[in-house]
Write an enzyme that holds these catalytic residues in place. Structure first.
Site, PDB file in Angstrom:
ATOM      1  N   CYS A 383       0.910  -1.582   0.014  1.00  7.31           N
ATOM      2  CA  CYS A 383       0.528   0.191  -0.561  1.00  7.31           C
ATOM      3  C   CYS A 383       0.261   1.153  -0.122  1.00  7.31           C
ATOM      4  CB  CYS A 383      -1.288   0.113   1.099  1.00  7.31           C
ATOM      5  SG  CYS A 383      -2.185   1.067   0.948  1.00  7.31           S
ATOM      6  N   HIS A 509      -3.930  -5.488   0.686  1.00  4.13           N
ATOM      7  CA  HIS A 509      -2.962  -5.387   1.420  1.00  4.13           C
ATOM      8  C   HIS A 509      -3.347  -6.961   1.246  1.00  4.13           C
ATOM      9  CE1 HIS A 509      -2.356  -1.421   4.291  1.00  4.13           C
ATOM     10  NE2 HIS A 509      -3.611  -1.052   3.416  1.00  4.13           N
ATOM     11  N   GLU A 511      -1.599  -8.715   3.490  1.00  6.57           N
ATOM     12  CA  GLU A 511      -1.841  -9.940   4.570  1.00  6.57           C
ATOM     13  C   GLU A 511      -3.106  -9.838   5.489  1.00  6.57           C
ATOM     14  OE1 GLU A 511      -1.288  -6.851   4.007  1.00  6.57           O
ATOM     15  OE2 GLU A 511      -1.544  -4.854   5.422  1.00  6.57           O
TER      16      GLU A 511
HETATM   17  N1  GLN Z   1      -1.901   6.697   3.093  1.00  4.92           N
HETATM   18  C1  GLN Z   1      -2.147   5.966   1.473  1.00  4.92           C
HETATM   19  C2  GLN Z   1      -3.031   6.100   1.299  1.00  4.92           C
HETATM   20  O1  GLN Z   1      -4.175   6.801   1.805  1.00  4.92           O
HETATM   21  C3  GLN Z   1      -1.779   4.526   1.833  1.00  4.92           C
HETATM   22  C4  GLN Z   1      -2.948   4.062   2.839  1.00  4.92           C
HETATM   23  C5  GLN Z   1      -2.252   2.662   3.419  1.00  4.92           C
HETATM   24  O2  GLN Z   1      -0.604   2.051   2.966  1.00  4.92           O
HETATM   25  N2  GLN Z   1      -3.436   1.456   3.696  1.00  4.92           N
HETATM   26  O3  GLN Z   1      -3.226   6.001  -0.146  1.00  4.92           O
END
Ligand code: GLN
Length: 534
Positions: A383, A509, A511
């Site tokens: 992410c 994600h 995970e």
């Molecule tokens: N801050 C970034 C976004 O909102 C990544 C979010 C994250 O890593 N869950 O796109």
């Protein structure tokens, strides 16, 4: 099976005893006997969900397939049961009150005074039963967050009391307490347990089963004493002794026949003891692994045990399926820079760049990525980690000076990561990100495809920003390819540099989608590459 059985898990004496793990382990044992089981968590705080809580308050925020930002215990439930949860599996006081207040405004209460009893408790009970009946579960295990006696949890405890009365044999209460060892007296002490049970009894609940957390095995005398003082039979006093891994807890409970006690109490036939074969195979691999794989996790919350829970567990599972012990090194992203990166990272077989929000620690992530890219170390960016890989590439390879995400710098000359179109008018922060599972199509010749071994995957998301496709050609021409794309929107989901051994960033994600018997393929392949790189 006839009626759904409801099991409540409460906690006493102190918090952090592992109600989530006990709930998940009991769920596992019942599931292994062929029952359809789900686990639900009630959190007694006023927030609608933990999505707006920072990791210092609440550890990791887990995300369900249907896009609910949930308590991290739901991660344990999924990892143990290998079954998905939804927003119905995690309810907070805030959600209960919001729903009751909405009904009040609609006029549903027909002029009545709206009160904790019966309106709040009815709403709690409705949420418990709804989960059971809607999906025809045989068992619904409901974990009540907090500790008995907290003001916040009183309406939940009162609802359990009412449900026990209404459901009779179809409802059980499992109470988890702590039996401390007093070193000076060389004795285990049961008084806190007695008091905690008394407190539950004062609130009208007689626990059916007690689970005692202890450091070492307790003597039969102590068990007998607890049973006598707390009105439970001896076979309903279960010990949860400290074990090297949480994944052993189901076996600890099975040895003491906790599932058998449950079945007898709810009037079900016991049948043969399940073998838990895949589970034991996993544990055997874990115990028998002699060689180590060293993974560095770069993030700004590494000092918090629970901040990256699902990543830690996914790496452990991936290492285990690669027959390796996991040596996880936590690297604070605020403490790493281009000068010390070789010293901090050269000993790593692979590097993970953690997800996150906001500016803090971001430069350290760039430094770690640059080091991995220039030294061809296997790297997985998740992410924000993937977004940082894109930014670092823009700056250091494409020469786009001060390229950034508009999350970090609104006025950056090169918005390589930018707010998603549908996010531009969002003003409410709660539950408004791109959340939950989305389709992704993988390019056949990619590292990601090699990992998943299929073109169409679904993974969970939690973000507002995305790769800016205006730059796609420029990136691809210079060697960073976008090998996974959302088929509907064209959003970039996977970025990789095919020239390197294993350098993959994912906007999603992985995970949140890795369980003990079904580890996430991307983590498994990343760890495989890390081992190969040794
Ligand atoms: N801050 C970034 C976004 O909102 C990544 C979010 C994250 O890593 N869950 O796109």
């Amino acid at each position: 099976m006839t009626d759904t059985k409801y099991i409540f898990v409460t906690g006493g004496v102190v918090s952090s005893l592992g109600k989530g793990i006990v709930s998940a382990s009991l769920g596992k044992l019942l599931q292994a006997r062929g029952y359809k089981v789900t686990i639900q968590k009630f959190d007694p705080y006023i927030n609608i969900d933990p999505g707006t809580l920072n990791p210092y308050e609440h550890g990791e925020c887990y995300v369900t397939v249907d896009g609910h930002e949930a308590d991290l215990d739901l991660g344990h439930y999924e990892r143990f049961l290998n079954a998905q949860t939804t927003r119905a599996n995690n309810i907070t006081t805030g959600r209960i009150y919001q729903s009751v207040i909405d009904k009040e405004r609609r006029g549903d209460y027909l002029g009545k005074t709206v009160q904790i009893i019966p309106h709040i408790t009815d709403e709690i009970k409705r949420n418990v039963k709804l989960l059971g009946t809607k999906n025809r579960f045989d068992f619904v295990i409901t974990e009540i967050g907090g500790t008995v006696g907290d003001i916040e949890s009183l309406p939940f405890i009162e609802s359990v009391r009412q449900l026990k009365w209404e459901l009779g044999k179809n409802c059980l209460c499992v109470h988890l307490t702590y039996v401390p060892y007093i070193a000076a007296a060389k004795e285990y002490k049961t008084k806190p347990t007695q008091h905690s049970v008394k407190q539950l009894q004062e609130l009208g609940i007689q626990p059916d089963i007690l689970v005692l957390r202890t450091e070492k095995l307790l003597s039969n005398d102590i068990v007998r004493k607890v049973a006598l003082f707390c009105n439970v039979s001896e076979d309903a006093v279960v010990q949860s002794v400290d074990v090297p891994t949480i994944y052993e807890v189901p076996l600890v409970l099975q040895r003491q026949q906790m599932d058998v006690t449950v079945l007898k109490k709810v009037g079900l036939e016991v049948g043969p003891t399940p073998e838990l074969k895949p589970w034991k195979e996993f544990l055997d691999r874990k115990v028998n692994a002699t060689e180590t794989v060293t993974i560095g996790l770069v993030g700004k919350y590494v000092e918090l045990q629970d901040a990256y829970k699902s990543i830690d567990e996914s790496l452990l599972q991936a290492a285990t399926y690669n027959n390796r012990k996991l040596d996880l090194r936590l690297i604070h992203s605020e403490k790493i820079n281009n000068t010390n990166a070789p010293e901090l990272l050269s000993g790593m077989d692979g590097i993970v760049i953690a997800p996150g929000f906001g500016h803090r620690g971001i430069d350290g992530k760039f430094a770690a990525i640059k080091y991995a890219r220039e030294n061809d170390k296997p790297l997985l960016g998740i992410c924000l980690g993937m977004q940082c890989m894109v930014i670092e590439f823009a700056r250091d390879v494409l020469g786009l000076e001060n390229a950034n995400s508009t999350e970090m710098d609104r006025n950056t000359p090169y918005k390589v990561i930018d707010l998603m179109e549908e996010q531009k008018n969002v003003t409410n922060m709660g539950g408004s990100m791109r959340l939950g599972a989305y389709e992704c199509v993988l390019k056949k010749d990619s590292k990601a495809y090699q990992a998943y071994k299929k073109e169409n995957i679904q993974e969970r998301h939690r973000h507002r920003f995305e790769f800016n496709n205006e730059y796609k050609e420029q990136f691809e021409a210079a060697g960073m390819k976008f090998t996974g794309v959302n088929p509907e929107t064209g959003l970039a989901e996977v970025a990789e540099i095919p020239e390197l051994k294993w350098f993959v960033g994912v906007q999603y994600h992985p995970e949140y989608n890795s369980t003990v018997v079904c580890p996430n393929p991307l983590f498994v392949d990343f760890v495989r590459a890390a081992i190969e790189n040794k």
